[in-house]
Scaffold this motif. Structure first.
Motif, PDB file in Angstrom:
ATOM      1  N   VAL A 425       0.828  -1.210   0.000  1.00  0.00           N
ATOM      2  CA  VAL A 425       0.000   0.000   0.000  1.00  0.00           C
ATOM      3  C   VAL A 425       0.868   1.268   0.000  1.00  0.00           C
ATOM      4  O   VAL A 425       0.542   2.245  -0.670  1.00  0.00           O
ATOM      5  N   PHE A 426       1.999   1.231   0.725  1.00  0.00           N
ATOM      6  CA  PHE A 426       2.887   2.406   0.809  1.00  0.00           C
ATOM      7  C   PHE A 426       4.285   2.027   0.352  1.00  0.00           C
ATOM      8  O   PHE A 426       4.640   0.842   0.302  1.00  0.00           O
ATOM      9  N   THR A 427       5.104   3.072   0.050  1.00  0.00           N
ATOM     10  CA  THR A 427       6.520   2.899  -0.294  1.00  0.00           C
ATOM     11  C   THR A 427       7.278   4.112   0.210  1.00  0.00           C
ATOM     12  O   THR A 427       6.681   5.107   0.655  1.00  0.00           O
ATOM     13  N   VAL A 428       8.625   4.052   0.160  1.00  0.00           N
ATOM     14  CA  VAL A 428       9.472   5.202   0.566  1.00  0.00           C
ATOM     15  C   VAL A 428       9.935   5.922  -0.692  1.00  0.00           C
ATOM     16  O   VAL A 428      10.496   5.284  -1.599  1.00  0.00           O
ATOM     17  N   GLU A 429       9.644   7.195  -0.718  1.00  0.00           N
ATOM     18  CA  GLU A 429      10.000   8.007  -1.904  1.00  0.00           C
ATOM     19  C   GLU A 429      11.147   8.939  -1.534  1.00  0.00           C
ATOM     20  O   GLU A 429      11.128   9.596  -0.494  1.00  0.00           O
ATOM     21  N   ARG A 437      10.376  10.218   2.431  1.00  0.00           N
ATOM     22  CA  ARG A 437       9.087  10.092   3.117  1.00  0.00           C
ATOM     23  C   ARG A 437       8.283   8.888   2.589  1.00  0.00           C
ATOM     24  O   ARG A 437       8.506   8.418   1.493  1.00  0.00           O
ATOM     25  N   VAL A 438       7.285   8.514   3.408  1.00  0.00           N
ATOM     26  CA  VAL A 438       6.379   7.423   3.051  1.00  0.00           C
ATOM     27  C   VAL A 438       5.209   7.987   2.273  1.00  0.00           C
ATOM     28  O   VAL A 438       4.581   8.978   2.711  1.00  0.00           O
ATOM     29  N   VAL A 439       4.895   7.351   1.104  1.00  0.00           N
ATOM     30  CA  VAL A 439       3.785   7.817   0.261  1.00  0.00           C
ATOM     31  C   VAL A 439       2.968   6.592  -0.195  1.00  0.00           C
ATOM     32  O   VAL A 439       3.401   5.444  -0.068  1.00  0.00           O
ATOM     33  N   TYR A 440       1.701   6.838  -0.702  1.00  0.00           N
ATOM     34  CA  TYR A 440       0.887   5.778  -1.279  1.00  0.00           C
ATOM     35  C   TYR A 440       1.562   5.222  -2.535  1.00  0.00           C
ATOM     36  O   TYR A 440       2.252   5.950  -3.269  1.00  0.00           O
ATOM     37  N   THR A 441       1.363   3.960  -2.807  1.00  0.00           N
ATOM     38  CA  THR A 441       1.738   3.397  -4.102  1.00  0.00           C
ATOM     39  C   THR A 441       0.624   3.743  -5.091  1.00  0.00           C
ATOM     40  O   THR A 441      -0.168   4.656  -4.855  1.00  0.00           O
ATOM     41  N   ASP A 442       0.522   2.979  -6.196  1.00  0.00           N
ATOM     42  CA  ASP A 442      -0.478   3.286  -7.224  1.00  0.00           C
ATOM     43  C   ASP A 442      -1.863   2.688  -6.923  1.00  0.00           C
ATOM     44  O   ASP A 442      -2.708   2.630  -7.804  1.00  0.00           O
ATOM     45  N   ILE A 443      -2.099   2.223  -5.674  1.00  0.00           N
ATOM     46  CA  ILE A 443      -3.427   1.707  -5.313  1.00  0.00           C
ATOM     47  C   ILE A 443      -4.305   2.893  -4.928  1.00  0.00           C
ATOM     48  O   ILE A 443      -3.983   3.617  -3.981  1.00  0.00           O
ATOM     49  N   PRO A 444      -5.426   3.148  -5.632  1.00  0.00           N
ATOM     50  CA  PRO A 444      -6.259   4.332  -5.348  1.00  0.00           C
ATOM     51  C   PRO A 444      -6.853   4.278  -3.934  1.00  0.00           C
ATOM     52  O   PRO A 444      -7.245   3.220  -3.443  1.00  0.00           O
ATOM     53  N   HIS A 445      -6.914   5.477  -3.262  1.00  0.00           N
ATOM     54  CA  HIS A 445      -7.558   5.635  -1.970  1.00  0.00           C
ATOM     55  C   HIS A 445      -8.415   6.890  -1.989  1.00  0.00           C
ATOM     56  O   HIS A 445      -8.095   7.870  -2.691  1.00  0.00           O
ATOM     57  N   GLU A 459     -14.093  -0.474  -8.555  1.00  0.00           N
ATOM     58  CA  GLU A 459     -13.530  -1.251  -9.663  1.00  0.00           C
ATOM     59  C   GLU A 459     -12.082  -0.857  -9.922  1.00  0.00           C
ATOM     60  O   GLU A 459     -11.237  -1.716 -10.215  1.00  0.00           O
ATOM     61  N   LYS A 460     -11.780   0.430  -9.817  1.00  0.00           N
ATOM     62  CA  LYS A 460     -10.403   0.897 -10.013  1.00  0.00           C
ATOM     63  C   LYS A 460      -9.479   0.341  -8.931  1.00  0.00           C
ATOM     64  O   LYS A 460      -8.349  -0.083  -9.215  1.00  0.00           O
ATOM     65  N   VAL A 461      -9.991   0.301  -7.664  1.00  0.00           N
ATOM     66  CA  VAL A 461      -9.178  -0.229  -6.571  1.00  0.00           C
ATOM     67  C   VAL A 461      -8.892  -1.717  -6.805  1.00  0.00           C
ATOM     68  O   VAL A 461      -7.759  -2.186  -6.662  1.00  0.00           O
ATOM     69  N   LYS A 462      -9.938  -2.471  -7.186  1.00  0.00           N
ATOM     70  CA  LYS A 462      -9.752  -3.902  -7.406  1.00  0.00           C
ATOM     71  C   LYS A 462      -8.825  -4.164  -8.585  1.00  0.00           C
ATOM     72  O   LYS A 462      -8.046  -5.132  -8.556  1.00  0.00           O
ATOM     73  N   ALA A 463      -8.902  -3.357  -9.636  1.00  0.00           N
ATOM     74  CA  ALA A 463      -8.014  -3.543 -10.789  1.00  0.00           C
ATOM     75  C   ALA A 463      -6.561  -3.339 -10.398  1.00  0.00           C
ATOM     76  O   ALA A 463      -5.674  -4.107 -10.810  1.00  0.00           O
ATOM     77  N   ALA A 464      -6.289  -2.309  -9.561  1.00  0.00           N
ATOM     78  CA  ALA A 464      -4.919  -2.075  -9.132  1.00  0.00           C
ATOM     79  C   ALA A 464      -4.410  -3.207  -8.241  1.00  0.00           C
ATOM     80  O   ALA A 464      -3.240  -3.612  -8.349  1.00  0.00           O
TER      81      ALA A 464
END
Length: 471
Positions: A425-429, A437-445, A459-464
């Motif tokens: 869900v998160f990664t270090v950028e 810092r810690v940020v969201y990955t490409d999973i929509p929230h 549907e977008k969340v499930k596709a990711a």
């Protein structure tokens, strides 16, 4: 005329013992005539007692009379024989099973037609005439021929049973009414029979009604058995038909399954052969690149080394899968194109493990909002080898996200929990200034509750998530 007279009196020349015409006729002292053989046989049976009597009149003789042939009777009998009119009694006149035999007849006995309750004897037609002649002045009680005459006589008084005692329910004689049955309720046997026969008639009608009822029950039971038999036969036929159809259906299904397995086998073999071919190509390509890298590692030209290392992609960041195997993004993309969502090494379902730092994920349902509130908390920490700058600090994150409170929203929540546990869900950028810092990955929230109501958001969340092997 003389012959006619003889014909009229021919019964006088018959033996009362054998009932045939006299043979060697003899006349005993009382005047009755018999066949010599018949009377001798009769007296021979009584010779032990020393008392001899006439079978007809019962006159007794103190000594056995001397028998002499009656010549006149013999001549008359011979004339009767010559006329041809003498015949033996018909066969139906002799006794048979259930018939009452004449007590006077010797040899083959004739059927009795009457019984005398005084003499306690039964008589055929011929001997009945003798009985009536002997007792013409007496009134003997005659009745239709019957057996067991002694049962019809009162044993104490030796009188005929003519009265019925209702009190003791037995037959008695007239003397009994003055002694043991004095004062009892008595009627004639005829009256008693009439009364009892009426009662028996009622009883008999009851039996007949019961017989009819039982016959009706028997008929109903037979019909029920027949119906049950027919039903059972129909059930057997139906079961045979059903099982026959079932067996045919199973045979068809067996053939279909066999064909399906063979088709799947062909498809699997074909796919495996294609995979083998691609793996052989990849192995050949990797061997070629390994040889190039081996050659590059021995060059003394630093510029040439760095330029060729970049073209080989050796410093690309690798992605680690849940099965612990690691691949660079480009290699993993090409593997997915050829193999699908499977690990290129162990062929387990493709499931990524991200570089998300340690943290926690909680959720709840706020009052008055038909929403699911997700809370993420990842504290500050030090980057690992999976992060951009290993050993340097990073800034954590606290974020809230929303999902609709629906069955589908709950399903997406479970998928997000799996993604969080797999550190996706998160990664270090890395940043150009300050700490990474810690940020969201490409999973929509959805950071507000209005956004999660947007069309096709779930549907977008499930596709990711599906792209990361979570579904």
């Amino acid at each position: 005329m003389a012959q006619a007279g003889v014909l009229l009196d021919q019964d006088q020349f018959s033996c009362s013992i054998c009932l045939d015409l006299l043979k060697d006729p003899v006349t005993i002292p009382c005047g009755h005539s018999y066949c010599m053989g018949c009377i001798k046989g009769c007296w021979d049976q009584k010779d032990q007692n020393g008392v001899y009597s006439c079978p007809q009149c019962r006159e007794t003789f103190t000594s056995r009379p001397v028998l002499r042939r009656n010549t006149m009777f013999a001549e008359v009998v011979e004339k009767l024989k010559k006329t041809g009119l003498q015949a033996a009694p018909p066969a139906h006149c002799y006794t048979g099973p259930g018939d009452v035999a004449c007590d006077v007849c010797t040899g083959r006995k004739l059927k009795a037609i009457k019984s005398c309750l005084v003499c306690l004897a039964s008589y055929c037609e011929t001997h009945l005439k003798l009985h009536n002649e002997l007792h013409s002045g007496n009134t003997h009680n005659l009745m239709n021929a019957t057996g067991n005459l002694q049962e019809k006589i009162c044993s104490p008084h030796d009188k005929t049973l003519e009265i019925y005692c209702r009190t003791d329910q037995q037959c008695i004689c007239y003397l009994c009414t003055t002694e043991d049955h004095r004062g009892h309720d008595t009627v004639s046997t005829i009256t008693a029979r009439t009364e009892i026969q009426k009662q028996l008639g009622v009883t008999q009608r009851g039996f007949q009604n019961k017989i009819q009822e039982r016959e009706k029950e028997l008929q109903d039971l037979r019909q029920a058995v027949q119906s049950l038999t027919r039903s059972a036969q129909a059930a057997v036929e139906d079961s045979e038909r059903i099982f026959t159809e079932l067996i045919r259906s199973i045979e068809r299904r067996r053939f279909e399954v066999k064909e399906l397995i063979r088709d799947q086998q062909k498809a699997a073999v074909s796919e495996a052969e294609g995979l083998l071919e691609r793996l052989e190509q990849e192995i050949a390509e990797m061997r070629r690149r390994d040889a190039e890298l081996e050659q590059l590692s021995h060059t003394e030209d630093h510029i040439h080394f760095l330029q060729h290392c970049k073209s080989q992609g050796c410093f690309q960041k690798k992605q680690r899968l849940k099965c612990t195997h690691e691949f660079c993004a480009e290699c993993l993309r090409r593997s997915v194109e050829s193999l699908g969502l499977l690990c290129p090494v162990c062929h387990k379902p493709l499931s990524y493990i991200g570089d998300q730092p340690e943290g926690e994920m909680t959720w709840r349902k706020p009052r008055f909002l038909h929403m699911i509130l997700i809370s993420y908390n990842i504290p500050n920490g030090i980057q690992t080898e999976a992060h951009p700058n290993s050993g340097k600090p990073f800034t954590g994150i606290k974020e809230n996200a929303f999902l609709p409170d629906t069955p589908e929203g709950m399903r997406v929540l479970q998928l997000l929990k799996r993604a969080f546990d797999q550190k996706l869900v998160f990664t270090v950028e890395a940043t150009s200034e300050g700490a990474d810092r810690v940020v969201y990955t490409d999973i929509p929230h959805a950071n507000n509750w209005q956004k999660c109501d947007e069309p096709r958001f779930l549907e977008k969340v499930k596709a990711a998530l599906r792209a990361k092997g979570i579904e």
